[in-house]
Design a protein around this motif. Structure first.
Motif, mmCIF file in Angstrom:
data_model
loop_
_atom_site.group_PDB
_atom_site.id
_atom_site.type_symbol
_atom_site.label_atom_id
_atom_site.label_comp_id
_atom_site.label_asym_id
_atom_site.label_seq_id
_atom_site.Cartn_x
_atom_site.Cartn_y
_atom_site.Cartn_z
ATOM 1 N N ILE A 1 -36.900 46.796 23.092
ATOM 2 C CA ILE A 1 -36.387 45.437 23.308
ATOM 3 C C ILE A 1 -36.301 44.701 21.979
ATOM 4 C CG2 ILE A 1 -36.834 43.211 24.408
ATOM 5 C CD1 ILE A 1 -35.944 45.343 26.362
ATOM 6 N N ARG A 2 -37.334 44.883 21.153
ATOM 7 C CA ARG A 2 -37.349 44.224 19.848
ATOM 8 C C ARG A 2 -36.142 44.666 19.016
ATOM 9 N NH1 ARG A 2 -42.389 44.560 15.540
ATOM 10 N NH2 ARG A 2 -41.535 43.083 14.025
ATOM 11 N N ASN A 3 -35.824 45.949 19.057
ATOM 12 C CA ASN A 3 -34.686 46.479 18.321
ATOM 13 C C ASN A 3 -33.379 45.898 18.849
ATOM 14 O OD1 ASN A 3 -33.481 48.345 16.396
ATOM 15 N ND2 ASN A 3 -32.769 49.481 18.187
ATOM 16 N N HIS A 4 -33.261 45.793 20.179
ATOM 17 C CA HIS A 4 -32.063 45.198 20.784
ATOM 18 C C HIS A 4 -31.878 43.751 20.331
ATOM 19 C CE1 HIS A 4 -31.260 48.678 23.028
ATOM 20 N NE2 HIS A 4 -32.013 48.448 24.115
ATOM 21 N N ILE A 5 -32.988 43.010 20.243
ATOM 22 C CA ILE A 5 -32.910 41.602 19.825
ATOM 23 C C ILE A 5 -32.436 41.504 18.385
ATOM 24 C CG2 ILE A 5 -34.271 39.523 19.369
ATOM 25 C CD1 ILE A 5 -36.037 40.341 21.760
ATOM 26 N N LYS A 6 -32.936 42.398 17.505
ATOM 27 C CA LYS A 6 -32.512 42.400 16.095
ATOM 28 C C LYS A 6 -31.017 42.661 15.982
ATOM 29 C CE LYS A 6 -36.757 43.834 13.709
ATOM 30 N NZ LYS A 6 -37.400 44.917 12.901
ATOM 31 N N ILE A 7 -30.555 43.661 16.734
ATOM 32 C CA ILE A 7 -29.121 44.003 16.687
ATOM 33 C C ILE A 7 -28.280 42.849 17.220
ATOM 34 C CG2 ILE A 7 -27.356 45.544 17.652
ATOM 35 C CD1 ILE A 7 -29.484 47.765 17.635
ATOM 36 N N ALA A 8 -28.749 42.216 18.316
ATOM 37 C CA ALA A 8 -28.013 41.083 18.893
ATOM 38 C C ALA A 8 -27.915 39.941 17.896
ATOM 39 C CB ALA A 8 -28.714 40.617 20.175
ATOM 40 N N TRP A 9 -28.997 39.678 17.181
ATOM 41 C CA TRP A 9 -29.009 38.591 16.198
ATOM 42 C C TRP A 9 -28.065 38.907 15.039
ATOM 43 C CZ3 TRP A 9 -30.149 33.727 16.078
ATOM 44 C CH2 TRP A 9 -30.312 33.077 14.865
ATOM 45 N N ARG A 10 -28.072 40.175 14.579
ATOM 46 C CA ARG A 10 -27.183 40.578 13.484
ATOM 47 C C ARG A 10 -25.716 40.462 13.902
ATOM 48 N NH1 ARG A 10 -30.666 45.986 12.053
ATOM 49 N NH2 ARG A 10 -32.355 44.964 10.891
ATOM 50 N N ASN A 11 -25.427 40.886 15.127
ATOM 51 C CA ASN A 11 -24.050 40.776 15.624
ATOM 52 C C ASN A 11 -23.605 39.320 15.687
ATOM 53 O OD1 ASN A 11 -23.635 43.525 15.955
ATOM 54 N ND2 ASN A 11 -24.366 43.542 18.079
ATOM 55 N N LEU A 12 -24.519 38.453 16.118
ATOM 56 C CA LEU A 12 -24.198 37.022 16.225
ATOM 57 C C LEU A 12 -23.845 36.452 14.854
ATOM 58 C CD1 LEU A 12 -26.008 34.417 18.405
ATOM 59 C CD2 LEU A 12 -25.667 33.900 16.002
ATOM 60 N N LEU A 13 -24.637 36.805 13.827
ATOM 61 C CA LEU A 13 -24.400 36.281 12.482
ATOM 62 C C LEU A 13 -23.165 36.913 11.845
ATOM 63 C CD1 LEU A 13 -28.059 36.203 11.085
ATOM 64 C CD2 LEU A 13 -26.717 34.295 11.978
ATOM 65 N N LYS A 14 -22.954 38.210 12.119
ATOM 66 C CA LYS A 14 -21.829 38.925 11.512
ATOM 67 C C LYS A 14 -20.499 38.373 12.012
ATOM 68 C CE LYS A 14 -19.947 43.589 10.922
ATOM 69 N NZ LYS A 14 -20.111 45.018 11.276
ATOM 70 N N ASN A 15 -20.403 38.117 13.281
ATOM 71 C CA ASN A 15 -19.169 37.591 13.877
ATOM 72 C C ASN A 15 -19.313 36.087 14.100
ATOM 73 O OD1 ASN A 15 -18.039 40.329 14.289
ATOM 74 N ND2 ASN A 15 -19.726 40.499 15.755
ATOM 75 N N SER A 16 -19.516 35.362 12.995
ATOM 76 C CA SER A 16 -19.891 33.947 13.076
ATOM 77 C C SER A 16 -18.833 33.088 13.777
ATOM 78 C CB SER A 16 -20.162 33.393 11.675
ATOM 79 O OG SER A 16 -19.026 33.603 10.847
#
Length: 805
Positions: A2-17
């Motif tokens: 779950i922690r890994n999924h949250i990190k990826i979700a956060w990175r995706n959010l910032l990448k596609n600002s």
């Protein structure tokens, strides 16, 4: 995991600002709007549900049958029921008169303030559970006026005093002299969500009156407390059956028991500033839900539109061993992250907007999401549920892609069922927008009609005062004012337009529909009332102050003496055209027993009530108002400020210890439609929001389509297609989608607003251009959004768009 999924979700959010920002803005607006409207709905629905005995408290309304399917209603009942109900029905415990009004109290020698006063008698302590802080107000002190003040009133005006036993004086407008009150107790504030909201209680000596068989008596607002477990409907039937047998006539005023918690929400009476309606709350709630639906649809469209950008990443993860459930989890966490962030931002916007919401509804909110743990818990749970369900479709779609397609960045082919789903969602969005815009236009046109329709008299340049005691100096005051060069006409009367519908009603047999009754309004004023209002004389003459016979002594109006009745029947009156239709052609100068009057003039029909109600027959009777009454003044255009100054100056000379309230009659009439004006503001605001959110939805769809067809655009450009032709190509496809939305929305909008208009006796006709305008606005917004995005793709160099690797 779950922690890994949250990190990826956060990175995706910032990448596609850019896309993340659009998603967050859409969801935040939808959630904030839903929070605001839900707060209003909860607050409006909670009125008077906090009383311990709320299920046992009923207001005694009176109904009078006019015909088989028509009756007149009032919020008052005969005072005689105070004794008759408890004496004859063991289920009835207490009956108390309770009403709220505004009184001015002097808090210092030179300062008086308006205070909301709840006037009642000592039995109210058994009905409403006021929380006593100090004193012993339940013990009535005879010989003095008992006053009980609220905690906030004490803290605001007497913060460091022991207020119990203190004397307060009012500054009257109606009474002859200031009255002294003794504060006998201190209570907790009455909550704002109550029809009994007041700053002080005036506990008066209990007034009791016999219930007369003849059907006359004093009407008051009465509240009944029944014994616990009593079936109110059965008791009402029992009481009315008893009263029919008790009453001398076959058609008495019957009682209607209305639960106290039902008054604010479901009152069929036109009670100023004290009630709303279930229909209004249904409209508010529906639009809030639809806005949230649009925001959720936007998220789905924008997420799936960006699917191709994540396709290769999805394919690689599948090659490395990720199964479908892991991919669904990842996409659901992406969704939850967006909803949680948007939910937090929505709460901030909501908290900042609380004061605006309170100004809009006109009172303080008692239940606020940010201050109620149960509400914030429900909100948090709703965010999680919305995040999961909204993210479920994109998650299943993205996780189900084939590895070979994903590695080539191919997920959705044009014409697949996913495309149809997405277009269907956009159709829903724009259908909602069209319906809301239609509603806004119809409400705007209806408000315009209500405020500007000819009501039969000139409402402009007309001033009025509240009901006051003239102390025998009314005529002198009037004559002094009449000397002003800025005042054209003055009338002493008992009726002010916009304040009440009239002074008395009488039911007559309908000559056109045997067996039915027609309600006639009586307006009382001096002989100058018609002239001051600016009524148009159609036949006969106006009443004249130089003819003593044109006046009726006020005491004769309710006299049962045969001589007085004869005098009253021979007193000249004015009638409207609607009234004249009820009688033979030779109406004038004949005594009519049914009217108890002799018409000498017929005036053009005018509206004495709001335009929600059809115009009724009216009789104008001239009476002497030297002791009590109100005043109307017809002034010259542009002279209001000078006239008000003159009135106040003269008032201080005549009544130095009294207050006078002066109103512009035009403003009073406009206030009758405050609810409609607020509804228009609501629709205007939310139609703009729905259009904005729907435009975001179109943006998501055009992004998805242009990304899928980027190579097609490049080939068309190589073959000579212009940017304009490419824009037209995509606009044509979207125009079909918007056209379907319009076709669906128009009949829904037409039917919904047709039902809303049924509440008005005077209403607009919904014309074709209303639908045309709504459709044009929606098409314009959609085509602008499509045009900008497709043009951006069309100007890309074909060499770049056709490049494979």
């Amino acid at each position: 995991m779950i922690r890994n999924h949250i990190k990826i979700a956060w990175r995706n959010l910032l990448k596609n600002s850019t896309y993340s920002l659009i998603n967050i803005i859409g969801l935040t607006i939808g959630l904030a709007a839903c929070l605001a409207v839900t707060t209003v709905v909860i607050d409006e629905s909670s009125y008077d549900r906090f009383w311990t005995k709320k299920d046992q408290i009923f207001r005694l309304n009176s109904t009078y049958k006019l015909s088989a399917d028509k009756q007149t209603k009032t919020t008052k009942a005969f005072e005689g029921w105070k004794i008759a109900l408890p004496e004859n029905f063991p289920e009835a415990e207490k009956v108390s008169g309770i009403h709220v009004f505004t009184e001015n109290f002097k808090i210092s020698k030179d300062n008086s303030i308006p205070v909301n006063v709840l006037e009642t008698d000592s039995t109210a302590w058994d009905i409403l559970d006021f929380k006593i802080i100090a004193g012993n107000p339940k013990e009535f002190q005879f010989g003095v006026e008992n006053l009980v003040v609220s905690e906030s009133f004490k803290n605001k005006y007497f913060p460091n005093e022991d207020i119990v036993g203190k004397e307060l004086k009012n500054q009257p407008s109606y009474g002859v002299k200031p009255k002294s009150y003794i504060i006998t107790g201190l209570i907790k504030d009455i909550p704002d969500n109550s029809i009994f909201k007041a700053d002080v209680l005036h506990i008066s000596d209990r007034r009791e009156e016999t219930l007369f068989k003849e059907g006359y008596g004093t009407f008051s607002q009465l509240f009944l407390l029944t014994k616990k477990g009593t079936d109110a409907k059965k008791l009402q039937e029992k009481v009315n059956k008893w009263y029919i047998e008790f009453f001398d006539s076959k058609n008495p005023y019957l009682l209607d028991f209305q639960p106290v918690y039902d008054i604010y929400l479901n009152s069929s009476f036109d009670e100023k500033n004290t009630n709303t309606s279930e229909k209004k709350l249904l409209i508010l709630g529906s639009i809030a839900i639809l806005l949230l639906l649009i925001a959720c649809i936007n998220y789905i469209n924008l997420t799936t539109a960006r699917a191709s950008y994540h396709a290769r990443n999805t394919g690689i993860r599948k090659v490395l061993g990720a199964n479908k459930s892991h991919l669904i989890q990842q996409n659901l966490i992406n969704s939850l992250l967006f909803f949680i962030l948007s939910g937090c931002l929505a709460l901030i916007i909501y908290q900042v907007s609380i004061s605006l919401i309170e100004n809009f509804i006109g009172h303080s909110l008692t239940k606020i999401f940010t201050k109620d743990i149960s509400l914030i818990s429900i909100y948090s749970l709703a965010i999680l549920i919305l995040g999961i369900f909204t993210g479920l479709y994109p998650a299943i779609l993205l996780s189900g892609v084939r590895v070979t397609s994903a590695l080539k960045n191919k997920i959705i082919k044009s014409g697949t069922h996913q495309n149809y789903i997405r277009k269907g969602l956009v159709i829903i969005q724009f259908s909602v927008s069209v319906v809301v815009i239609i509603a806004m236009i119809v409400v705007d046109r209806q408000v315009e009609l209500l405020k500007n329709k000819d009501i039969g008299f000139n409402k402009n340049n007309l001033l009025g005062t509240q009901y006051v005691s003239w102390e025998g100096k009314g005529e002198s005051f009037k004559n002094e004012l009449a000397n002003s060069p800025y005042i054209e006409s003055v009338s002493l009367n008992a009726w002010t337009p916009g304040e009440t519908a009239g002074n008395m009603t009488k039911s007559l047999d309908d000559p056109f529909n045997p067996g039915n009754k027609i309600e006639i309004w009586y307006l009382f004023g001096d002989a100058d009332l018609a002239k001051t209002l600016g009524l148009e004389l159609k036949q006969g003459r106006f009443l004249n102050s130089e003819f003593p016979g044109d006046f009726l002594n006020e005491d004769l109006q309710f006299s049962s003496d045969s001589t007085d009745i004869y005098k009253m029947a021979n007193t000249p009156v004015l009638i409207t055209e609607n009234t004249a239709k009820l009688f033979p052609e030779n109406t004038l100068n004949h005594v009519f027993k049914d009217l108890n009057a002799k018409p000498v003039g017929i005036v053009k029909n005018f509206n004495n009530e709001s335009l929600r109600t059809a115009g009724k027959p009216i009789v104008i009777r001239a009476m002497e108002y030297d002791d009590y009454g109100s005043m109307l003044m017809r002034i010259k255009p542009g002279s209001e400020e000078k006239v008000v100054a003159k009135i106040n100056e003269l008032w201080q000379e005549f009544y130095p210890y009294k207050l006078l309230e002066i109103n512009n009659v035009s403003d009073l009439l406009q206030k009758q439609y405050d609810a409609e004006t607020k509804l228009l503001q609501f629709f205007s605001f939310f139609s703009a929001l729905s259009l904005f959110l729907a435009a975001l939805g179109v943006f998501g769809l055009i992004v998805q389509v242009t990304e899928q067809r980027v190579k097609e655009i490049g080939i068309r450009k190589v073959l000579g297609a212009s940017v304009q032709s490419i824009v037209m190509l995509f606009s044509k496809d979207f125009l079909k989608t918007i056209a379907v939305a319009i076709i669906i929305a128009i009949p829904i909008g037409w039917y919904a607003m047709l039902q809303w208009l049924q509440d008005y006796a005077y209403r607009i006709e919904i014309k074709w251009w209303v639908f045309g305008l709504a459709a044009s606005v929606v098409i314009g917004i959609a085509m602008l959004t499509v045009g900008i995005q497709s043009a951006k793709k069309a100007i890309i160099n074909p060499a770049k768009s056709l490049k494979t690797e």
